[in-house]
Design a protein around this motif. Structure first.
Motif, short mmCIF file in Angstrom:
data_model
loop_
_atom_site.label_atom_id
_atom_site.label_comp_id
_atom_site.label_asym_id
_atom_site.label_seq_id
_atom_site.Cartn_x
_atom_site.Cartn_y
_atom_site.Cartn_z
N TRP A 198 32.06 12.40 26.55
CA TRP A 198 31.63 11.38 25.60
C TRP A 198 32.70 10.34 25.31
CZ3 TRP A 198 27.00 11.60 26.58
CH2 TRP A 198 26.23 12.75 26.49
N ARG A 199 33.20 9.73 26.39
CA ARG A 199 33.95 8.49 26.22
C ARG A 199 32.97 7.40 25.79
NH1 ARG A 199 37.30 8.35 31.97
NH2 ARG A 199 38.68 10.13 31.57
N GLY A 200 33.45 6.44 25.01
CA GLY A 200 32.59 5.31 24.70
C GLY A 200 32.23 5.17 23.24
N ALA A 201 31.17 4.40 22.98
CA ALA A 201 30.90 3.84 21.66
C ALA A 201 30.24 4.79 20.67
CB ALA A 201 30.03 2.59 21.80
N ALA A 202 29.47 5.77 21.14
CA ALA A 202 28.67 6.59 20.22
C ALA A 202 28.81 8.08 20.54
CB ALA A 202 27.21 6.16 20.29
N PRO A 203 30.02 8.61 20.50
CA PRO A 203 30.21 10.01 20.92
C PRO A 203 29.57 11.03 19.99
CG PRO A 203 32.24 9.11 20.02
CD PRO A 203 31.30 7.96 20.16
N VAL A 204 29.54 10.76 18.69
CA VAL A 204 28.95 11.72 17.76
C VAL A 204 27.45 11.81 17.97
CG1 VAL A 204 28.66 12.34 15.33
CG2 VAL A 204 30.79 11.26 16.09
N GLU A 205 26.80 10.66 18.02
CA GLU A 205 25.35 10.63 18.21
C GLU A 205 24.94 11.24 19.55
OE1 GLU A 205 27.32 8.13 17.33
OE2 GLU A 205 26.29 6.64 16.07
N ARG A 206 25.68 10.89 20.61
CA ARG A 206 25.30 11.38 21.94
C ARG A 206 25.51 12.88 22.07
NH1 ARG A 206 21.77 7.74 23.79
NH2 ARG A 206 22.64 5.64 23.71
N ALA A 207 26.51 13.42 21.42
CA ALA A 207 26.71 14.87 21.46
C ALA A 207 25.53 15.59 20.81
CB ALA A 207 28.01 15.24 20.75
N ILE A 208 25.05 15.07 19.68
CA ILE A 208 23.89 15.67 19.01
C ILE A 208 22.65 15.52 19.88
CG2 ILE A 208 22.36 15.49 17.02
CD1 ILE A 208 24.81 14.55 15.39
N MET A 209 22.43 14.33 20.42
CA MET A 209 21.23 14.06 21.23
C MET A 209 21.20 14.92 22.49
SD MET A 209 21.15 9.91 20.76
CE MET A 209 19.76 9.61 21.85
N ALA A 210 22.37 15.24 23.03
CA ALA A 210 22.44 16.05 24.25
C ALA A 210 22.28 17.54 23.98
CB ALA A 210 23.76 15.79 24.97
N GLY A 211 22.25 17.92 22.70
CA GLY A 211 22.13 19.33 22.37
C GLY A 211 23.42 20.11 22.51
N ASP A 212 24.57 19.41 22.50
CA ASP A 212 25.86 20.10 22.58
C ASP A 212 26.02 21.04 21.39
OD1 ASP A 212 26.21 18.43 24.71
OD2 ASP A 212 27.96 17.37 23.91
N ASP A 213 26.67 22.18 21.63
CA ASP A 213 26.89 23.11 20.52
C ASP A 213 28.26 22.94 19.88
OD1 ASP A 213 28.55 24.18 22.44
OD2 ASP A 213 27.54 26.12 22.54
N TYR B 294 29.73 9.48 29.41
CA TYR B 294 29.87 8.25 28.64
C TYR B 294 28.82 8.18 27.53
CZ TYR B 294 33.26 6.71 32.04
OH TYR B 294 34.37 6.62 32.82
N ALA B 295 29.28 7.85 26.35
CA ALA B 295 28.43 7.75 25.16
C ALA B 295 28.04 6.29 24.96
CB ALA B 295 29.16 8.29 23.94
N GLU B 296 26.94 5.91 25.57
CA GLU B 296 26.50 4.52 25.45
C GLU B 296 26.14 4.19 24.00
OE1 GLU B 296 26.72 2.55 27.92
OE2 GLU B 296 27.07 4.01 29.51
N LYS B 297 26.28 2.93 23.67
CA LYS B 297 25.94 2.45 22.33
C LYS B 297 24.49 2.81 21.99
CE LYS B 297 25.75 -1.85 19.65
NZ LYS B 297 25.95 -3.32 19.69
N ILE B 298 24.25 3.17 20.74
CA ILE B 298 22.89 3.50 20.30
C ILE B 298 22.08 2.21 20.18
CG2 ILE B 298 21.51 4.46 18.42
CD1 ILE B 298 23.02 6.56 20.01
N GLU B 299 20.94 2.18 20.88
CA GLU B 299 20.06 1.01 20.86
C GLU B 299 18.79 1.33 20.08
OE1 GLU B 299 21.15 -1.70 21.95
OE2 GLU B 299 22.69 -1.21 23.45
#
Length: 211
Positions: A112-127, A194-199
């Motif tokens: 999760w390099r990039g703009a939205a690492p917190v959101e993308r981790a949650i969305m991906a179901g990371d534990d 990569y944690a793309e920006k939340i759109e």
């Protein structure tokens, strides 16, 4: 160490609080210009600007970070290091060569390099996720890391609840990095995401998706 802090968001404001209470309080804070926000689209200062003023720290809000007058103001603060957290602008030369720049990044790099690492981790179901303290280089969140700590993601976490814990962790790790100056290690070449920006499309509910 004498620092200059670059940040913008609520997350960055919380990290600034911890830095300001340490032996490395910033001599200058650099943040983004005031922007229209909310339903009324009233012009409002970024959270970091508001927090810095409450702390009595000088604030500048340049439209363009890398122009000569802005760099001159940063140089006038005589920093030993620059600290970046959720600033929202890619840091480029000549700043990269002028100073060591530490970045507080809320993920377990290189995931999760990039703009939205917190959101993308949650969305991906990371534990789990965490915070990495890295040295900025020309690549996107690809610099060497000196400290990293894990934070579990609970089943009921949303951005607000997870970010609240990560910003505390980020502040503590940043101060520890400045206190202890641990060695940097290159990021591994495997596991890069990569944690793309939340759109807007990311905010649309999918009724077919299981809860």
């Amino acid at each position: 160490m004498r620092t200059v802090y670059l940040g913008t968001s609520d997350f960055a404001a919380a990290v600034l609080d911890r830095l300001a209470a340490s032996d490395h309080a910033p001599a200058l804070v650099v943040t983004r210009p005031d922007r229209p926000r909310g339903r009324g689209r009233k012009l409002q200062a970024p959270p970091v600007a508001e927090r810095a003023r409450k702390l009595g720290i000088q604030v500048i809000q340049p439209e363009k970070l890398h122009e000569d007058p802005v760099i001159a103001e940063i140089e006038a603060a005589e920093p030993d290091a620059l600290v970046v957290c959720a600033y929202g602008v890619l840091i480029k030369e000549p700043l990269l060569s002028l100073h060591e720049i530490l970045n507080v990044h809320p993920s377990l790099l290189p995931r999760w390099r990039g703009a939205a690492p917190v959101e993308r981790a949650i969305m991906a179901g990371d534990d789990r996720t965490g915070v990495s303290i890295m040295r900025l280089t020309a690549g996107l969140d690809s610099g060497p890391v000196c400290l990293m700590e894990t934070e579990p993601i609970h089943p009921d976490d949303d951005y607000a609840s997870l970010a609240a814990r990560l910003q505390v962790l980020g502040g503590e790790l940043l101060v520890r990095a400045l206190d202890e100056r641990p060695p940097f290690e290159d990021q591994p070449g495997l596991g890069i995401t990569y944690a793309e920006k939340i759109e807007a499309a990311d905010r649309t509910l999918d009724p077919a998706r299981p809860p």
